[in-house]
Design a protein around this motif. Structure first.
Motif, PDB file in Angstrom:
ATOM      1  N   GLU A  27      38.349 -30.558  -6.733  1.00 35.36           N
ATOM      2  CA  GLU A  27      38.535 -31.492  -5.607  1.00 35.36           C
ATOM      3  C   GLU A  27      39.392 -30.863  -4.523  1.00 35.36           C
ATOM      4  OE1 GLU A  27      37.061 -34.676  -5.302  1.00 35.36           O
ATOM      5  OE2 GLU A  27      35.966 -33.683  -6.901  1.00 35.36           O
ATOM      6  N   ARG A  28      40.461 -30.201  -4.940  1.00 36.12           N
ATOM      7  CA  ARG A  28      41.371 -29.579  -3.969  1.00 36.12           C
ATOM      8  C   ARG A  28      40.646 -28.488  -3.171  1.00 36.12           C
ATOM      9  NH1 ARG A  28      45.147 -28.951  -7.115  1.00 36.12           N
ATOM     10  NH2 ARG A  28      46.554 -30.580  -6.366  1.00 36.12           N
ATOM     11  N   GLN A  29      39.859 -27.672  -3.848  1.00 36.56           N
ATOM     12  CA  GLN A  29      39.153 -26.588  -3.173  1.00 36.56           C
ATOM     13  C   GLN A  29      38.065 -27.114  -2.241  1.00 36.56           C
ATOM     14  OE1 GLN A  29      37.864 -24.225  -6.488  1.00 36.56           O
ATOM     15  NE2 GLN A  29      39.911 -23.416  -6.903  1.00 36.56           N
ATOM     16  N   LEU A  30      37.381 -28.182  -2.651  1.00 35.26           N
ATOM     17  CA  LEU A  30      36.358 -28.766  -1.788  1.00 35.26           C
ATOM     18  C   LEU A  30      36.977 -29.321  -0.511  1.00 35.26           C
ATOM     19  CD1 LEU A  30      33.428 -29.651  -1.298  1.00 35.26           C
ATOM     20  CD2 LEU A  30      33.954 -31.774  -2.516  1.00 35.26           C
ATOM     21  N   ILE A  31      38.108 -29.993  -0.641  1.00 29.79           N
ATOM     22  CA  ILE A  31      38.800 -30.531   0.540  1.00 29.79           C
ATOM     23  C   ILE A  31      39.191 -29.401   1.480  1.00 29.79           C
ATOM     24  CG2 ILE A  31      40.888 -31.718   1.325  1.00 29.79           C
ATOM     25  CD1 ILE A  31      40.728 -33.305  -1.368  1.00 29.79           C
ATOM     26  N   GLU A  32      39.720 -28.312   0.933  1.00 26.28           N
ATOM     27  CA  GLU A  32      40.097 -27.161   1.758  1.00 26.28           C
ATOM     28  C   GLU A  32      38.891 -26.606   2.510  1.00 26.28           C
ATOM     29  OE1 GLU A  32      41.824 -24.348  -0.881  1.00 26.28           O
ATOM     30  OE2 GLU A  32      43.675 -25.487  -1.213  1.00 26.28           O
ATOM     31  N   ASP A  33      37.757 -26.506   1.834  1.00 27.06           N
ATOM     32  CA  ASP A  33      36.561 -25.957   2.467  1.00 27.06           C
ATOM     33  C   ASP A  33      36.014 -26.872   3.555  1.00 27.06           C
ATOM     34  OD1 ASP A  33      36.371 -23.535   1.122  1.00 27.06           O
ATOM     35  OD2 ASP A  33      35.323 -24.413  -0.583  1.00 27.06           O
TER      36      ASP A  33
ATOM     37  N   PHE B 192      26.117 -31.118  11.273  1.00 27.63           N
ATOM     38  CA  PHE B 192      27.237 -31.441  10.388  1.00 27.63           C
ATOM     39  C   PHE B 192      27.127 -32.846   9.794  1.00 27.63           C
ATOM     40  CE2 PHE B 192      28.745 -27.794  12.616  1.00 27.63           C
ATOM     41  CZ  PHE B 192      29.659 -27.191  11.776  1.00 27.63           C
ATOM     42  N   GLY B 193      26.320 -33.691  10.408  1.00 31.15           N
ATOM     43  CA  GLY B 193      26.107 -35.026   9.856  1.00 31.15           C
ATOM     44  C   GLY B 193      27.407 -35.790   9.665  1.00 31.15           C
ATOM     45  N   THR B 194      27.524 -36.454   8.509  1.00 32.96           N
ATOM     46  CA  THR B 194      28.698 -37.288   8.205  1.00 32.96           C
ATOM     47  C   THR B 194      29.709 -36.531   7.343  1.00 32.96           C
ATOM     48  OG1 THR B 194      27.520 -38.209   6.287  1.00 32.96           O
ATOM     49  CG2 THR B 194      27.370 -39.421   8.368  1.00 32.96           C
ATOM     50  N   LEU B 195      29.822 -35.229   7.578  1.00 34.85           N
ATOM     51  CA  LEU B 195      30.727 -34.403   6.771  1.00 34.85           C
ATOM     52  C   LEU B 195      32.165 -34.910   6.820  1.00 34.85           C
ATOM     53  CD1 LEU B 195      30.584 -31.720   5.081  1.00 34.85           C
ATOM     54  CD2 LEU B 195      31.465 -30.576   7.109  1.00 34.85           C
TER      55      LEU B 195
ATOM     56  N   LEU C   9      37.205 -39.391   0.967  1.00 32.53           N
ATOM     57  CA  LEU C   9      36.766 -39.769  -0.374  1.00 32.53           C
ATOM     58  C   LEU C   9      37.367 -38.853  -1.435  1.00 32.53           C
ATOM     59  CD1 LEU C   9      32.948 -40.508   0.130  1.00 32.53           C
ATOM     60  CD2 LEU C   9      34.808 -42.149  -0.055  1.00 32.53           C
ATOM     61  N   HIS C  10      37.273 -37.560  -1.192  1.00 30.57           N
ATOM     62  CA  HIS C  10      37.764 -36.593  -2.171  1.00 30.57           C
ATOM     63  C   HIS C  10      39.297 -36.510  -2.158  1.00 30.57           C
ATOM     64  CE1 HIS C  10      33.769 -35.186  -3.322  1.00 30.57           C
ATOM     65  NE2 HIS C  10      33.443 -35.305  -2.060  1.00 30.57           N
ATOM     66  N   GLN C  11      39.888 -36.759  -1.019  1.00 29.70           N
ATOM     67  CA  GLN C  11      41.353 -36.830  -0.992  1.00 29.70           C
ATOM     68  C   GLN C  11      41.855 -38.001  -1.830  1.00 29.70           C
ATOM     69  OE1 GLN C  11      41.969 -36.995   3.277  1.00 29.70           O
ATOM     70  NE2 GLN C  11      42.477 -34.806   3.390  1.00 29.70           N
TER      71      GLN C  11
ATOM     72  N   CYS D 267      31.966 -44.757  -4.912  1.00 27.95           N
ATOM     73  CA  CYS D 267      32.226 -44.322  -3.532  1.00 27.95           C
ATOM     74  C   CYS D 267      31.270 -43.207  -3.103  1.00 27.95           C
ATOM     75  CB  CYS D 267      33.668 -43.834  -3.388  1.00 27.95           C
ATOM     76  SG  CYS D 267      34.921 -45.071  -3.765  1.00 27.95           S
ATOM     77  N   LEU D 268      30.715 -42.499  -4.084  1.00 28.93           N
ATOM     78  CA  LEU D 268      29.851 -41.368  -3.776  1.00 28.93           C
ATOM     79  C   LEU D 268      28.497 -41.782  -3.211  1.00 28.93           C
ATOM     80  CD1 LEU D 268      30.612 -39.057  -6.839  1.00 28.93           C
ATOM     81  CD2 LEU D 268      31.331 -38.734  -4.472  1.00 28.93           C
TER      82      LEU D 268
END
Length: 515
Positions: A163-169, A196-199, A205-207, A236-237
């Motif tokens: 989760e942390r790495q995805l948020i960083e990316d 980019f859509g709804t990125l 959500l992930h935070q 939420c996903l």
């Protein structure tokens, strides 16, 4: 000396100070006039490389401090690094704009060799930012857990770190791609919105999940019950439905814009930089979808390591069912969006090509490039109910329908063995390459009265051929089953059993009717 952390183990950004410039001597031992102080040079260096150059610089300083009165032969040019290290000025970097000059940097060689052209220099991407591969057991000094409990903590820790790495990316993508391209007018705001859509909406959500998981960690850095937290968060996903459905059109638009020089150059510079980890923009945009399909796998691993008496034993199966339903729904909606996207892009030359089965199809089994027996490259779509051969049109969304589409329920599929003689010119030239043998080919034709001709098609390799054949067989069977069910609904109720019979022998028919 200023150091900027890049997140890479053993890598740092720093400026080479002017004080390291040494006094050089000529062959007679006299001090030469010192060159002007060079400008600071920004470099990316590994720890081992720093130590190696430090030792070389130290040895050179010692040699410089001991003047020699001996006659010395001219130094022969050598590839070794024992010669004099002359300061090399960093060549001017052709920047796209000042806003990305801090994000994109190139490695500059402080060597006696002439600097290579910027286009050929790929040193920056040689040391991509590495992910932290730390395990849970590395974060605790001691523990008295069993091997199974340790494995459980490791998987939960992997979930948290992911989760942390995805948020960083996701934050990185916005900072170094979206904002610079908007500011430098590389793409319009509308084009960026489509790509980019709804990125942005996925980051909170992930935070949220990350903060929940961190709160679960006890004083000994262990997590007890994780099932209720995940079961509460997984719904939420469903926000992924909008994002993933947009990806089909986003990928097509991005591929189109890459043909423009300014877009291609910007994306190339980003990919060559250390922060990208050699990933291109689409790899980053596809990370959320990859993360989504990984949740069921992680949950199953946690479930395997959970003892029977653990509180999670009752909640993890429910959480797994929730996430599997979410993934299935996202896949379904994405498939429907992909089908609609390509259906809209079809251009029909004749009205007879507009089969109702194409419009009735809800998803695509597969699509891709195949060659026909004339050597022409076709883009083939296997819809739920029809097979459509097309030629790419002028626009990115446009495909010209080639000849007559085939209804899946009427398709005859024939696999052509590799090495079979071409014969009669069917595969001559295009398929055989002059050796009169075929490879990776199959043939499709239509049963009954139809204007469609048989099509002999060639895949790029044996794996692609098998994928096509597997999908075609599945499409044919399911389409025929659907047709049978449709016919049975329109039959008289007393005759329903006839539709269920398989055509095998007169004996079976007599046995069935006698009952």
């Amino acid at each position: 000396m200023e150091v900027e952390e890049t997140g890479e183990t053993g890598t740092s950004w720093f400026s080479v100070p002017a004080e390291t410039h040494t006094v050089l001597c000529d062959h007679a031992g006299k001090k030469r006039k010192q060159d002007p102080t060079p400008e600071p040079v920004i470099r990316i260096m590994e720890d081992e490389e720093q130590e190696e150059e430090g030792e070389m610089m130290s040895d050179h300083m010692k040699d410089s401090e001991e003047p020699s009165n001996k006659r010395v032969k001219p130094v022969v040019k050598s590839n070794s690094m024992t010669g004099v290290i002359t300061p090399v000025k960093t060549p001017a970097l052709k920047r796209i704009g000042m806003s990305i000059s801090r994000s994109i940097s190139f490695r500059t060689e402080a060597r006696p060799l002439a600097p290579a052209p910027l286009r050929n220099r790929t040193k920056a991407s040689s040391f991509p930012r590495r992910r932290n591969s730390q395990c849970w057991s590395d974060t605790v000094e001691s523990h008295d857990l069993t091997a199974k409990e340790i494995k459980r903590q490791e998987v939960i820790y992997e979930l948290t770190q992911g989760e942390r790495q995805l948020i960083e990316d996701l934050l990185l993508v916005k900072k170094v791609y979206y904002e610079p391209m908007l500011k430098l007018d590389i793409l319009t705001e509308s084009e960026l919105g489509q790509i980019f859509g709804t990125l942005d909406s996925l980051v909170p959500l992930h935070q949220d999940l990350l903060s929940r998981l961190e709160r679960l960690r006890g004083s000994e850095k262990t997590v007890g019950e994780v099932g209720p937290t995940l079961m509460d968060w997984f719904p939420c996903l469903e926000a992924y439905i909008t994002y993933c459905c947009n990806q089909v059109g986003a990928k097509a638009l991005l591929d189109q814009k890459k043909q423009e020089k300014k877009v291609e150059e910007f994306l190339r510079l980003c990919q060559e930089s250390s922060f990208s980890r050699k990933l291109d923009l689409w790899n980053f945009l596809d990370l959320p979808r990859s993360r989504l399909v990984k949740y069921p796998l992680l949950l199953k691993e946690i479930q395997k390591c959970t003892p029977p008496e653990h509180p999670d034993e009752d909640t993890l199966p429910d959480a797994l069912e929730v996430i599997q339903n979410v993934v299935a729904e996202v896949n379904k909606k994405t498939g429907e969006a992909e089908c609609q996207f390509y259906r809209r892009g079809l251009h029909y030359h004749e009205e007879s090509q507009r089969l109702p089965e194409i419009q009735q199809s809800r998803f695509l089994y597969c699509h891709g490039e195949l060659k026909n027996n004339k050597g022409q490259r076709l883009h083939v779509f296997l819809f739920e109910l029809a097979l459509v051969l097309t030629r790419p049109g002028d626009g990115v969304h446009l495909f010209h329908v080639y000849r007559q589409p085939l209804k899946n329920a009427l398709i005859n599929l024939e696999e052509i063995p590799d090495g079979e003689a071409g014969g009669g010119g069917t595969f001559r030239g295009a398929f055989t390459g002059g050796n009169d043998k075929v490879k990776n080919c199959f043939r499709v034709s239509s049963r009954g009265r139809s204007k469609a001709h048989p099509y002999s098609l060639q895949a790029n390799d044996s794996f692609s051929k098998q994928q096509w054949i597997t999908c075609l067989r599945q499409a044919i069977v399911q389409s025929r089953d659907r047709t049978s069910q449709t016919l049975s609904h329109h039959l008289d109720p007393d005759l329903h059993h006839i539709a269920d019979l398989s055509i095998t022998s007169d004996t079976e028919m007599a046995d069935h009717t006698s009952r």
